[in-house]
Design a protein around this motif. Structure first.
Motif, PDB file in Angstrom:
ATOM      1  N   SER A  96       0.814  -1.221   0.000  1.00 15.81           N
ATOM      2  CA  SER A  96       0.000   0.000   0.000  1.00 15.81           C
ATOM      3  C   SER A  96       0.845   1.267   0.000  1.00 15.81           C
ATOM      4  CB  SER A  96      -0.890   0.013   1.245  1.00 15.81           C
ATOM      5  OG  SER A  96      -0.086   0.082   2.419  1.00 15.81           O
ATOM      6  N   THR A 139      -4.910  -4.259   3.547  1.00 14.53           N
ATOM      7  CA  THR A 139      -4.522  -3.162   4.438  1.00 14.53           C
ATOM      8  C   THR A 139      -5.340  -1.919   4.100  1.00 14.53           C
ATOM      9  OG1 THR A 139      -2.289  -4.072   4.668  1.00 14.53           O
ATOM     10  CG2 THR A 139      -2.583  -1.779   5.316  1.00 14.53           C
ATOM     11  N   THR A 140      -5.081  -1.307   2.964  1.00 17.44           N
ATOM     12  CA  THR A 140      -5.858  -0.135   2.544  1.00 17.44           C
ATOM     13  C   THR A 140      -6.945  -0.514   1.561  1.00 17.44           C
ATOM     14  OG1 THR A 140      -4.433   0.387   0.665  1.00 17.44           O
ATOM     15  CG2 THR A 140      -3.832   1.353   2.812  1.00 17.44           C
ATOM     16  N   LEU A 142      -6.393  -1.028  -1.667  1.00 17.37           N
ATOM     17  CA  LEU A 142      -6.065  -0.542  -3.001  1.00 17.37           C
ATOM     18  C   LEU A 142      -6.013  -1.681  -4.026  1.00 17.37           C
ATOM     19  CD1 LEU A 142      -5.252   1.672  -4.993  1.00 17.37           C
ATOM     20  CD2 LEU A 142      -2.883   1.367  -4.218  1.00 17.37           C
ATOM     21  N   SER A 143      -5.239  -2.719  -3.743  1.00 19.42           N
ATOM     22  CA  SER A 143      -5.138  -3.839  -4.687  1.00 19.42           C
ATOM     23  C   SER A 143      -6.480  -4.520  -4.892  1.00 19.42           C
ATOM     24  CB  SER A 143      -4.111  -4.871  -4.206  1.00 19.42           C
ATOM     25  OG  SER A 143      -2.813  -4.356  -4.291  1.00 19.42           O
ATOM     26  N   SER A 155      -6.938  -3.564   8.302  1.00 19.23           N
ATOM     27  CA  SER A 155      -7.629  -2.293   8.531  1.00 19.23           C
ATOM     28  C   SER A 155      -8.534  -2.350   9.760  1.00 19.23           C
ATOM     29  CB  SER A 155      -8.468  -1.911   7.313  1.00 19.23           C
ATOM     30  OG  SER A 155      -9.715  -2.591   7.316  1.00 19.23           O
TER      31      SER A 155
END
Length: 193
Positions: A25, A121-122, A124-125, A150
């Protein structure tokens, strides 16, 4: 599986790392969960996948037509989740930076997809992979993962069913605690950034 049981699997395989890590991330952390190591043992991977699937609502499990995961991290757990669900497992790649299906993989129009990740985690992927499935003609109806870093705050735009949530703090590169900033940075993830 409880959080303690999952973390015991990570510790037993040397997959819970401590140091200074740059995550996929772009954020930094003192902890890294190397899912490839925890999944390298087929019996352990099968146990974890069965636990992941058990946490997905029955209506979602019944609606899934195909499992898709982003390369590299999601491939093994995606395959194992597909085995439990008795569905095909496809994976997305991004050799030029954008996820898409390759290797002859294709989705039938409107296919109901379960996205499978190792660690979120964020998100994004995951969001990039979900968008890729839409471009390929499928519909992601839910996502599951082994770990939600998260702790329930990530918004993927679809229902999210992680096996466990872990609160390992992450930091922007310009706001690192001094104790972390003193350590050399390791970049163990699959994203080049």
């Amino acid at each position: 599986m409880t959080q303690d049981e999952v973390l015991a699997e990570f510790r037993a395989s040397g997959a819970l790392l401590e140091g200074h890590f740059k995550l996929s991330s772009g954020r930094h952390s003192a902890h890294y969960l190397q899912c490839a190591r925890v999944l390298m043992n087929p019996a352990r991977a099968a146990r974890i996948a069965a636990a992941v699937v058990a946490g997905i609502p029955a209506a979602v499990r019944e609606a899934v037509e195909v499992v898709v995961s982003p390369a590299m991290g999601g491939i093994i757990i995606g395959h194992e989740v597909a085995r439990v669900l008795e569905k095909d497992a496809l994976f997305l790649e991004r050799p030029e930076g954008v996820f898409h299906l390759r290797r002859g993989f294709a989705l039938k129009p409107g296919a109901k997809v379960l996205m499978v990740e190792d660690v979120v985690t964020t998100g994004l992927s995951s969001r990039e992979a979900i968008a890729a499935v839409a471009r390929e003609g499928g519909e992601v109806i839910a996502e599951c993962a082994i770990i939600d870093r998260s702790c329930g705050t990530v918004d993927l735009g679809v229902p999210f069913h992680p096996l466990i949530a872990i609160d390992f703090p992450t930091y922007d590169p310009d706001s690192l605690p001094e104790s972390l900033a003193r350590l050399p940075v390791t970049k163990p993830g699959s994203r080049k950034a």
